[in-house]
Design a protein around this motif. Sequence first.
Motif, mmCIF file in Angstrom:
data_model
loop_
_atom_site.group_PDB
_atom_site.id
_atom_site.type_symbol
_atom_site.label_atom_id
_atom_site.label_comp_id
_atom_site.label_asym_id
_atom_site.label_seq_id
_atom_site.Cartn_x
_atom_site.Cartn_y
_atom_site.Cartn_z
ATOM 1 N N GLN A 167 0.826 -1.207 0.000
ATOM 2 C CA GLN A 167 0.000 0.000 0.000
ATOM 3 C C GLN A 167 0.859 1.254 0.000
ATOM 4 N N ALA A 168 1.934 1.241 0.794
ATOM 5 C CA ALA A 168 2.824 2.405 0.846
ATOM 6 C C ALA A 168 3.458 2.666 -0.520
ATOM 7 N N ALA A 169 3.904 1.615 -1.175
ATOM 8 C CA ALA A 169 4.512 1.778 -2.507
ATOM 9 C C ALA A 169 3.497 2.314 -3.511
ATOM 10 N N GLU A 170 2.267 1.822 -3.397
ATOM 11 C CA GLU A 170 1.219 2.292 -4.313
ATOM 12 C C GLU A 170 0.863 3.758 -4.042
ATOM 13 N N PHE A 171 0.850 4.137 -2.781
ATOM 14 C CA PHE A 171 0.621 5.544 -2.453
ATOM 15 C C PHE A 171 1.714 6.422 -3.071
ATOM 16 N N ALA A 172 2.960 5.982 -2.947
ATOM 17 C CA ALA A 172 4.067 6.758 -3.508
ATOM 18 C C ALA A 172 3.909 6.900 -5.017
ATOM 19 N N HIS A 173 3.504 5.830 -5.650
ATOM 20 C CA HIS A 173 3.299 5.860 -7.101
ATOM 21 C C HIS A 173 2.172 6.832 -7.463
ATOM 22 N N GLN A 174 1.084 6.786 -6.690
ATOM 23 C CA GLN A 174 -0.031 7.709 -6.954
ATOM 24 C C GLN A 174 0.420 9.163 -6.775
ATOM 25 N N TYR A 175 1.268 9.389 -5.788
ATOM 26 C CA TYR A 175 1.768 10.744 -5.538
ATOM 27 C C TYR A 175 2.637 11.212 -6.698
ATOM 28 N N LEU A 176 3.567 10.338 -7.105
ATOM 29 C CA LEU A 176 4.577 10.748 -8.083
ATOM 30 C C LEU A 176 4.057 10.746 -9.519
ATOM 31 N N SER A 177 3.220 9.786 -9.855
ATOM 32 C CA SER A 177 2.860 9.654 -11.270
ATOM 33 C C SER A 177 1.449 10.133 -11.583
ATOM 34 N N GLU A 178 0.594 10.205 -10.544
ATOM 35 C CA GLU A 178 -0.790 10.611 -10.795
ATOM 36 C C GLU A 178 -1.124 11.961 -10.171
ATOM 37 N N GLY A 179 -0.186 12.507 -9.419
ATOM 38 C CA GLY A 179 -0.420 13.809 -8.807
ATOM 39 C C GLY A 179 -1.356 13.785 -7.613
ATOM 40 N N LYS A 180 -1.644 12.611 -7.077
ATOM 41 C CA LYS A 180 -2.569 12.521 -5.942
ATOM 42 C C LYS A 180 -1.941 13.157 -4.703
ATOM 43 N N ARG A 181 -2.742 13.945 -3.994
ATOM 44 C CA ARG A 181 -2.251 14.601 -2.776
ATOM 45 C C ARG A 181 -3.177 14.401 -1.572
ATOM 46 N N ASP A 182 -4.411 14.011 -1.809
ATOM 47 C CA ASP A 182 -5.388 13.968 -0.713
ATOM 48 C C ASP A 182 -5.389 12.613 0.003
ATOM 49 N N PHE A 183 -4.233 12.258 0.530
ATOM 50 C CA PHE A 183 -4.139 11.004 1.292
ATOM 51 C C PHE A 183 -4.643 11.228 2.715
ATOM 52 N N PRO A 184 -5.326 10.240 3.287
ATOM 53 C CA PRO A 184 -5.599 10.339 4.732
ATOM 54 C C PRO A 184 -4.282 10.289 5.482
ATOM 55 N N GLN A 185 -4.182 11.044 6.569
ATOM 56 C CA GLN A 185 -2.911 11.081 7.288
ATOM 57 C C GLN A 185 -2.578 9.720 7.897
ATOM 58 N N LYS A 186 -3.563 9.104 8.578
ATOM 59 C CA LYS A 186 -3.302 7.813 9.212
ATOM 60 C C LYS A 186 -4.335 6.782 8.775
ATOM 61 N N ILE A 187 -3.843 5.620 8.406
ATOM 62 C CA ILE A 187 -4.712 4.529 7.997
ATOM 63 C C ILE A 187 -4.424 3.336 8.906
ATOM 64 N N PRO A 188 -5.321 3.060 9.868
ATOM 65 C CA PRO A 188 -5.097 1.885 10.708
ATOM 66 C C PRO A 188 -5.326 0.605 9.918
ATOM 67 N N VAL A 189 -4.514 -0.376 10.180
ATOM 68 C CA VAL A 189 -4.654 -1.683 9.534
ATOM 69 C C VAL A 189 -4.987 -2.694 10.623
ATOM 70 N N SER A 190 -6.074 -3.408 10.441
ATOM 71 C CA SER A 190 -6.524 -4.311 11.508
ATOM 72 C C SER A 190 -5.535 -5.452 11.713
ATOM 73 N N VAL A 191 -5.519 -5.948 12.944
ATOM 74 C CA VAL A 191 -4.639 -7.041 13.349
ATOM 75 C C VAL A 191 -5.532 -8.189 13.796
ATOM 76 N N GLU A 192 -5.201 -9.424 13.407
ATOM 77 C CA GLU A 192 -6.084 -10.555 13.685
ATOM 78 C C GLU A 192 -5.416 -11.577 14.602
ATOM 79 N N LEU A 193 -6.196 -12.077 15.544
ATOM 80 C CA LEU A 193 -5.704 -13.059 16.518
ATOM 81 C C LEU A 193 -5.468 -14.401 15.830
ATOM 82 N N VAL A 194 -4.298 -14.987 16.088
ATOM 83 C CA VAL A 194 -3.955 -16.304 15.534
ATOM 84 C C VAL A 194 -3.773 -17.278 16.689
#
Lengths: 342, 217
Positions: free
Chosen positions: A299-326
């Motif tokens: 996801q981080a790499a894709e965000f960087a690509h969107q920033y650099l190649s698509e001009g995207k700037r409106d990223f949410p500041q924090k994106i929590p990613v759920s953690v699952e019990l194993v």
Amino acid sequence: MRLSSSARFPAFGLLLTLLLTMGCGGPAADTSADTPAGEAAPAAEGQADAAEAGGKIAVVVSTLDNPWFVVLAKTAMARAEELGYEATIFDSRNDTATEASHFENLLAGGYRAVLFNPTDADGSIANVRKAKAKDVPVFCIDREVNATDAATAQILSDSYSGCVALGQYFVEQVGEEGQYAELLGIVGDNNTWSRSKGFHSVIDRYEGLEMVAQESANFDRSQGLAKMESILQSHPEVDAVFCGNDAMAMGAYKAIASAGKADTIKVFGFDGAEDAVRSIAEGKIAATAMQFPKQMARQAAEFAHQYLSEGKRDFPQKIPVSVELVTPDNVDQYGDYGVAEE
Amino acid sequence: MKRIAPKLAVLAAVAVLLWFFPLVRVTRPGDEPAIDPDAFDPVGYVDAYWTERLPKSHTSAAPAAEVIKALSADAKAAGERFGRTVGMSRGFFFYLRGEGTVVSADGRKVGVALGEGGETADLVLTLGPVFGNAVRDAPGLIGVNDFEDSVAYNDLSAELNRRVESEVQPLLGDALEPGARINFVGCAELSSPRAYRAPLKVTPIAVVLSPAEGAQQ
């Protein structure tokens, strides 16, 4: 500490000025860091002028001594390369000075974006700001920095919630009475405290559960082994150990097994590292919490690509990613640092 | 010797200057303030949130009967229609409101048959220690980006859970009897669609009770 009044030493002002002009003063304030990157005449809301993909992306990771972070870094690098960039991994060795040096080098070296796993929630902020001042976007992975105006986005494991679930399972397995130890991660990392607080938000509700030791093993396997050996000597009757990551859990398990107590002391980890998941399947470790390092890194790499190649700037500041019990009941659903199907 | 004197004078002056204005300052344990005045106060935040913002949002909660029906048919579709996902997750939070009849009460949970009757619980209002983030996240009024760091965000969850235990759960105490009518607003969490098991477990955040018909007032 009280400072003497300079009025008593009228020559000091002149001398101080002289020394500052000679370069002996502190670093100049970096006021340009307050200028948001990418806000200069955007083409549309949340968009800037698109540029070409390609060029260099840096992957700065807190440590490569832990296999979990190796997976995180290599996945980020691989996804960046798939998207058309030349990617390089920088190992901070859990040291903020090394991390700062990497940032100096990569900013001088023409890197266009940074996929960043910070070493210290507070101590890493300055590095992110330096990058921002040079219009180099930084995307934090797994660990956060304690600022909401520095990184372009932060993709963060919801450690607290994961450890709430882990704490509830701990009570199911250990019972409402007993002695336990806790191995903490790096004290300067927010994840250390999010995990510990999530765990204690459950455990501390049960007065019969007594924490007899709480020590930092810095997320390190060998330190986990050494600390657990020491705990076993001072508290041989301990029933369980909660570890802030799987590396420490595996080290702790080794110490417990060496002491012949693998059947009586339950070990709980956190991360979803491959060896820990395998260990649960083999009936050794009691449970872990699966983070999704590959998902976060991609996801981080894709965000960087969107920033650099698509001009995207409106990223949410924090994106929590759920953690699952194993646990042994569902361990077959997980593997390879994610769900089994990945 | 005459040329050395001015240099010595400058060095002496620099030494005196550094004595009073050291380039490195050593801070001893105990020098730092004990309390950070800018620290987040979860109790103060929740005081205002619990009494002002949250009650105003009750009408936006989804009708419990519709959510239960949708979950029974297709949990994933129900989550997408009525639930809320925070960040990247396979799970959902549900913000529910409904009315019904108490069909069971054992001090740990209250079974509620929705609507006008029925003897089987459509959902369960849970009592006892409240864990997790359902109360914080289900209403959708508080976001992670409202906070400088995740520590404060998580402290808020713990305080909201304490508020449920101290202010809501006592209303569902020993005097509650089957047959009582109940209006409620609550929060629920599914870690993933496959985790759904009926009856749905709901953390109540507001309740209004009416005695069972014929009960002593």
